[in-house]
Design a protein around this motif. Structure first.
Motif, PDB file in Angstrom:
ATOM      1  N   UNK A   1     -10.715   9.550   7.894  1.00  0.00           N
ATOM      2  CA  UNK A   1      -9.316   9.525   8.341  1.00  0.00           C
ATOM      3  C   UNK A   1      -8.809   8.128   8.684  1.00  0.00           C
TER       4      UNK A   1
ATOM      5  N   UNK B   1      -8.590   5.394   6.667  1.00  0.00           N
ATOM      6  CA  UNK B   1      -7.974   4.556   5.631  1.00  0.00           C
ATOM      7  C   UNK B   1      -6.452   4.635   5.757  1.00  0.00           C
ATOM      8  N   UNK B   2      -5.799   3.511   5.536  1.00  0.00           N
ATOM      9  CA  UNK B   2      -4.337   3.502   5.601  1.00  0.00           C
ATOM     10  C   UNK B   2      -3.749   4.299   4.446  1.00  0.00           C
TER      11      UNK B   2
ATOM     12  N   UNK C   1      -0.700   4.354   2.149  1.00  0.00           N
ATOM     13  CA  UNK C   1       0.513   3.673   1.700  1.00  0.00           C
ATOM     14  C   UNK C   1       1.128   4.395   0.499  1.00  0.00           C
ATOM     15  N   UNK C   2       0.727   5.647   0.345  1.00  0.00           N
ATOM     16  CA  UNK C   2       1.207   6.356  -0.834  1.00  0.00           C
ATOM     17  C   UNK C   2       2.712   6.596  -0.743  1.00  0.00           C
ATOM     18  N   UNK C   3       3.364   6.506  -1.872  1.00  0.00           N
ATOM     19  CA  UNK C   3       4.798   6.772  -1.936  1.00  0.00           C
ATOM     20  C   UNK C   3       5.005   7.882  -2.969  1.00  0.00           C
ATOM     21  N   UNK C   4       6.159   8.521  -2.963  1.00  0.00           N
ATOM     22  CA  UNK C   4       6.429   9.481  -4.036  1.00  0.00           C
ATOM     23  C   UNK C   4       6.340   8.785  -5.401  1.00  0.00           C
TER      24      UNK C   4
ATOM     25  N   UNK D   1       6.949   7.178  -8.991  1.00  0.00           N
ATOM     26  CA  UNK D   1       8.059   6.304  -9.343  1.00  0.00           C
ATOM     27  C   UNK D   1       7.734   5.594 -10.645  1.00  0.00           C
TER      28      UNK D   1
ATOM     29  N   UNK E   1       9.521   3.001 -13.270  1.00  0.00           N
ATOM     30  CA  UNK E   1      10.675   2.135 -13.524  1.00  0.00           C
ATOM     31  C   UNK E   1      10.874   2.034 -15.033  1.00  0.00           C
TER      32      UNK E   1
ATOM     33  N   UNK F   1      13.293   0.256 -16.749  1.00  0.00           N
ATOM     34  CA  UNK F   1      14.080  -0.828 -17.336  1.00  0.00           C
ATOM     35  C   UNK F   1      13.277  -2.037 -17.766  1.00  0.00           C
ATOM     36  N   UNK F   2      12.168  -1.814 -18.416  1.00  0.00           N
ATOM     37  CA  UNK F   2      11.445  -2.946 -19.026  1.00  0.00           C
ATOM     38  C   UNK F   2      11.412  -2.753 -20.534  1.00  0.00           C
TER      39      UNK F   2
END
Lengths: 48, 443
Positions: A33, A35-36, A38-41, A43, A45, A47-48
């Motif tokens: 328990x 570990x940090x 930092x997960x985000x939904x 995503x 991108x 536009x490359x």
């Protein structure tokens, strides 16, 4: 396995085993328990 | 509760009861003797060993924390060109970068990604004029994402110079793609902002209202959701509830900060410093010849343009026929509200920001029916907003028709664009930035 019988007459070994047991328990909890997160939904991108 | 291999030494609340029960048994001549004292103190010995183990584990964690801090101080700049979570979604590395006088933190977006010669992070990596650049951001980093990163480092912002790089495309649609903020969100950064004493309740309320539009950001974190809802409601009863959970929230952030430091330490430890091979890196101590560098940058941009696979632009409307619609969409863009929140935050924190904006893509907009007159609206609105907050602005409006300022048809600047950015960054750091609010021709 009868731990009482195993540790009979070996108090130092018993103390060491007890200490290591709790240390392993605490460190496992920290590892699981600690570990940090930092997960985000997700995503992507485009536009490359 | 705790079960393990040493089952007979039970630490559950039942253990003392057993021992106690043995004490109450009346002794009789034929009865066995009472349990020896050592057996009676079994529960205590468990407690002692558990405490010892916790203390030792605490010592490991404290050691890990100091190791992580040390590595952050020594190797911060290896993280400068990276896009790792510890840098973008944590607070430790951003705070460390902002606390250094020889580091200029640059909050940008996808322009930081394409690997083009003269990119700022490479250009300043050997500190040619006395500072290095620390870019923060990745694709889709809109104003709200920048706000949470700044809000997570409130203590370091006072009196600190920093740069905000704007992508005009974010201001050209009413709604920004929700995935942009969701994919750049950070629970820790938002919490640090909401619980910081540096910011007003009004700012926290307005920011909370914006963030609550993205429920995915709060998923799995009741503390964050509760805090955002209470700040957004803003009534005295909600403030009281916030006061009630303040100690828990502080503990929650303390654990998260510790995790953040250790994650940052691991991330930095695993990075190898780039030796600069194949990159454009002026060395420290040599005077920069900006005119020569400009020629090199322009040449590099032409090489990149020849290689690029730009889509042919299809003319869909006659010139000027879409000016009004463009103005309406731009005026309603959510990004303006979020950008204003960033300016408010920076003002409250006492930071010294510089706002830089790329030019619009004139060729793309012309094809969509937006004339030069119509395009002026963006610069005017931007200038009006930053002026209200007393923030200097560099807007490269004169380059909207420059075929090699960008590396593609999105907001990704090429070598020539980076030359202009680098020159402005250098002038800003050394207090040589021109007084004009709009950059014309710098050379």
């Amino acid at each position: 396995m009868n731990f009482d019988a195993f540790f009979e007459g070996r108090p130092e070994l018993k103390r060491l085993a007890l200490f290591l047991y709790y240390l392993a328990l605490v460190l496992t909890l920290v590892f699981l328990y600690g570990r940090g997160d930092f997960s985000t939904p997700p995503f992507v991108y485009q536009e490359f | 509760m705790i079960s393990g291999p040493i089952g007979t030494l039970d630490a559950s609340p039942a253990a003392p009861k057993k021992a106690g029960a043995a004490d109450l048994v009346p002794t009789s001549p034929g009865a066995p003797p009472p349990a020896p004292p050592a057996k009676l103190s079994g529960g205590h010995s468990h407690l002692i060993f558990l405490c010892s183990a916790v203390l030792l584990a605490g010592a490991f964690i404290t050691g890990g924390y100091f190791w992580a801090r040390d590595i952050q101080e020594r190797r911060l700049h290896t993280a400068a060109p990276e896009f790792c979570d510890a840098k973008l979604h944590g607070v430790a590395l951003i705070r460390e970068a902002l606390s250094r006088p020889d580091t200029l933190v640059f909050f940008g977006s996808s322009e930081l990604i394409p690997d083009v010669p003269m990119k700022g992070v490479d250009f300043f990596s050997d500190s040619p004029t006395g500072f290095t650049m620390f870019p923060v951001g990745k694709a889709g980093t809109t104003a709200l994402s920048v706000l949470q990163k700044l809000g997570g480092a409130a203590e370091q912002l006072a009196g600190k110079k920093l740069v905000l790089s704007l992508s005009p495309s974010f201001f050209q649609s009413e709604e920004v793609d929700a995935k942009y903020f969701e994919g750049n969100s950070s629970k820790l950064q938002i919490k640090e902002f909401l619980w910081s004493d540096r910011f007003s309740a009004e700012l926290k309320r307005d920011v909370s209202e914006e963030i609550l539009k993205y429920p995915k950001v709060m998923e799995g974190d009741w503390t964050l959701e509760f805090t955002l809802r209470r700040w957004a409601a803003g009534s005295p009863s909600n403030r009281f509830l916030l006061t009630l959970i303040r100690p828990y929230a502080a503990l929650d952030r303390m654990v998260a900060r510790l995790q953040d430091h250790i994650e940052a330490g691991f991330a930095l430890n695993g990075m190898t410093a780039n030796d600069g091979a194949g990159r454009f890196r002026p060395k420290r101590g040599k005077a920069l010849r900006w005119d020569d560098l400009f020629r090199t940058a322009e040449q590099q941009s032409k090489v990149l343009a020849a290689k690029s696979r730009k889509r042919p632009i299809k003319v869909v409307r006659a010139r000027g026929t879409w000016d009004r619609q463009f103005a309406v969409k731009m005026r309603k863009a959510q990004e303006w509200r979020d950008f204003e929140l960033v300016l408010r935050l920076l003002k409250e924190a006492g930071a010294k920001p510089l706002v830089m904006s790329m030019p619009l893509h004139a060729d793309v907009l012309e094809a969509q029916g937006v004339s030069e007159t119509g395009r002026l609206a963006y610069g005017e609105r931007l200038q009006e907003m930053v002026r209200r907050y007393g923030v200097p602005l560099v807007y490269f409006a004169d380059h909207e028709s420059d075929p090699v300022f960008f590396v593609d048809q999105n907001d990704h600047i090429g070598s020539k664009g980076w030359w202009y950015y680098n020159k402005v960054l250098d002038d800003f750091y050394h207090d040589k930035l021109g007084k004009s609010p709009i950059a014309k021709e710098i050379p």
